[in-house]
Design a protein around this motif. Structure first.
Motif, mmCIF file in Angstrom:
data_model
loop_
_atom_site.group_PDB
_atom_site.id
_atom_site.type_symbol
_atom_site.label_atom_id
_atom_site.label_comp_id
_atom_site.label_asym_id
_atom_site.label_seq_id
_atom_site.Cartn_x
_atom_site.Cartn_y
_atom_site.Cartn_z
ATOM 1 N N MET A 59 12.317 -0.157 0.310
ATOM 2 C CA MET A 59 11.042 -0.430 0.980
ATOM 3 C C MET A 59 10.297 -1.500 0.199
ATOM 4 O O MET A 59 9.350 -1.232 -0.559
ATOM 5 C CB MET A 59 10.212 0.852 1.124
ATOM 6 N N LEU B 120 5.892 4.013 -4.334
ATOM 7 C CA LEU B 120 6.683 5.151 -4.806
ATOM 8 C C LEU B 120 7.982 4.556 -5.346
ATOM 9 O O LEU B 120 8.726 3.890 -4.615
ATOM 10 C CB LEU B 120 6.960 6.143 -3.678
ATOM 11 N N HIS C 21 11.244 4.910 -3.474
ATOM 12 C CA HIS C 21 11.238 4.232 -2.176
ATOM 13 C C HIS C 21 11.421 2.731 -2.358
ATOM 14 O O HIS C 21 12.145 2.078 -1.603
ATOM 15 C CB HIS C 21 9.927 4.495 -1.433
ATOM 16 N N ALA D 219 4.052 10.024 2.997
ATOM 17 C CA ALA D 219 3.046 8.997 2.739
ATOM 18 C C ALA D 219 3.688 7.844 1.981
ATOM 19 O O ALA D 219 4.604 8.056 1.178
ATOM 20 C CB ALA D 219 1.910 9.589 1.917
ATOM 21 N N HIS D 220 3.230 6.623 2.249
ATOM 22 C CA HIS D 220 3.719 5.460 1.514
ATOM 23 C C HIS D 220 2.532 4.633 1.016
ATOM 24 O O HIS D 220 1.785 4.090 1.824
ATOM 25 C CB HIS D 220 4.612 4.585 2.397
ATOM 26 N N CYS E 127 6.427 -0.464 -1.082
ATOM 27 C CA CYS E 127 5.934 0.886 -1.315
ATOM 28 C C CYS E 127 5.920 1.102 -2.819
ATOM 29 O O CYS E 127 6.845 0.728 -3.525
ATOM 30 C CB CYS E 127 6.836 1.922 -0.653
HETATM 31 CU CU LIG Z 1 7.333 5.004 0.294
#
Ligand SMILES: [Cu+2]
Length: 339
Positions: A325, A317, A320, A265-266, A315
């Protein structure tokens, strides 16, 4: 969890809880056993009140809920990480020092074929993939080492579907060949629970959308990863390799579709704007600044680019984002500049 943060209530009163996922890498499933929650805001914007027993909150999302505990007893607020690596725990009680039972951690959810964007696929074609790795891939959502995968199976991208300039090479896990819009489905780890679960299609803006112009153009952004180099990016490139920002004209109305080609999941976050999640609530699409794009799924939002400037788009996270990202969204012209 040991500190047992406690919020006090008088039995019968209505209590508003603002739940913010301020973690770096963990997506949580949140519930208060024995208490229904009425969701009234998402990302700080009003939504039509909707009652639920549990919701998933991705990194950087916010939900405001109203609860009404009537009994003179304690309730446990439970937030389980979706990889079940741990549990946040707090208490609502009439007096300090009270606790209620904390339920045990539930089992680690396995990604299903649908999670992998393979609904309707010929599963025989998947023979090259090591299915035992799927649960571990879900576990990687918390930042654990990426699951061992059979990379021979990872070149399944339909070349007609990918952007012409998208970089797909060895180890790029474009492994969800047919991501689908699954906003109405229960989120990861909550498919099988026997109570109500909030889904994105439940969210309906309380106020009518200010901008209801049809989008003048559409764009698709792929969320991609590389398990060998632990690289994450948009359209197969990490930020340091990107040359071009994503450009919008001031007040342009654009429909953006995020396509998650990965098995994680992002939570995709845009600074400076609220976008309208395209979730079937026409005219009342909920306003959000962060949307969780489930593994092997698509999410579409309509954006009115009404904030001139340069904005981070990434993203949420942390690993990430740092691994690439991330991109810059530019909205032009700037205030006072010539067109
Ligand atoms: Cu991500």
């Amino acid at each position: 969890p040991q500190e047992n943060w406690t919020g006090l209530f008088r039995p019968g009163e209505r209590v508003r809880l603002r739940v913010i996922n301020a973690s770096a890498m963990s997506i949580f499933n949140v519930r208060i056993p024995g208490l229904a929650m009425t969701v009234v805001q998402a990302d700080g914007e009003h939504v039509r009140p909707v009652e639920t027993d549990e919701f998933q909150i991705s990194v950087a999302e916010t939900y405001d809920v109203i609860v009404r505990p009537t009994e003179d007893r304690a309730y446990t607020i439970v937030s389980e990480a979706i990889d079940r690596s741990g549990m946040g725990r707090a208490t609502l009680a009439p007096r300090l020092g009270m606790t209620a039972e904390a339920p045990p951690l539930r089992k680690v959810p396995n990604l299903t074929m649908a999670d992998m964007g393979m609904g309707g696929m010929d599963h025989g074609a998947m023979a090259g993939m090591d299915h035992s790795a799927h649960g571990a891939a879900a576990g990687a959502a918390a930042g654990a080492a990426a699951a061992p995968m059979d990379h021979g199976a990872m070149s399944m991208r339909d070349p007609n579907n990918a952007p012409a300039d998208m970089t797909v090479g060895v180890g790029v896990d474009a492994i969800a060949p047919a991501p689908a819009n699954r906003l109405g489905e229960r989120p990861q780890g909550l498919q099988d629970v026997d109570h109500r679960v909030l889904v994105y299609t439940d969210l309906r803006s309380l106020e009518p959308n200010k901008d209801t112009r049809p989008p003048s153009r559409s764009m698709e952004i792929h969320l991609t990863g590389n398990m060998e180099r632990f690289m994450w990016g948009f359209d197969g490139r990490k930020f340091s390799e990107l040359v071009e920002p994503i450009r919008f004209e001031l007040n342009e109305r654009v429909r953006v579709t995020l396509v998650n080609d990965t098995m994680m999941a992002h939570p995709i976050h845009l600074h400076g704007h609220f976008f309208q999640l395209v979730n079937g609530q026409d005219g009342h699409q909920p306003l959000k600044h962060t949307v969780n794009v489930a593994p092997g799924s698509k999410v579409t939002f309509d954006l009115t680019a009404d904030a001139p400037g340069d904005w981070a788009f990434h993203c949420h996270l942390l690993m990430h984002m740092h691994a690439g990202m991330f991109n810059v969204v530019t909205v032009r012209p700037l205030e006072g500049a010539a067109r």
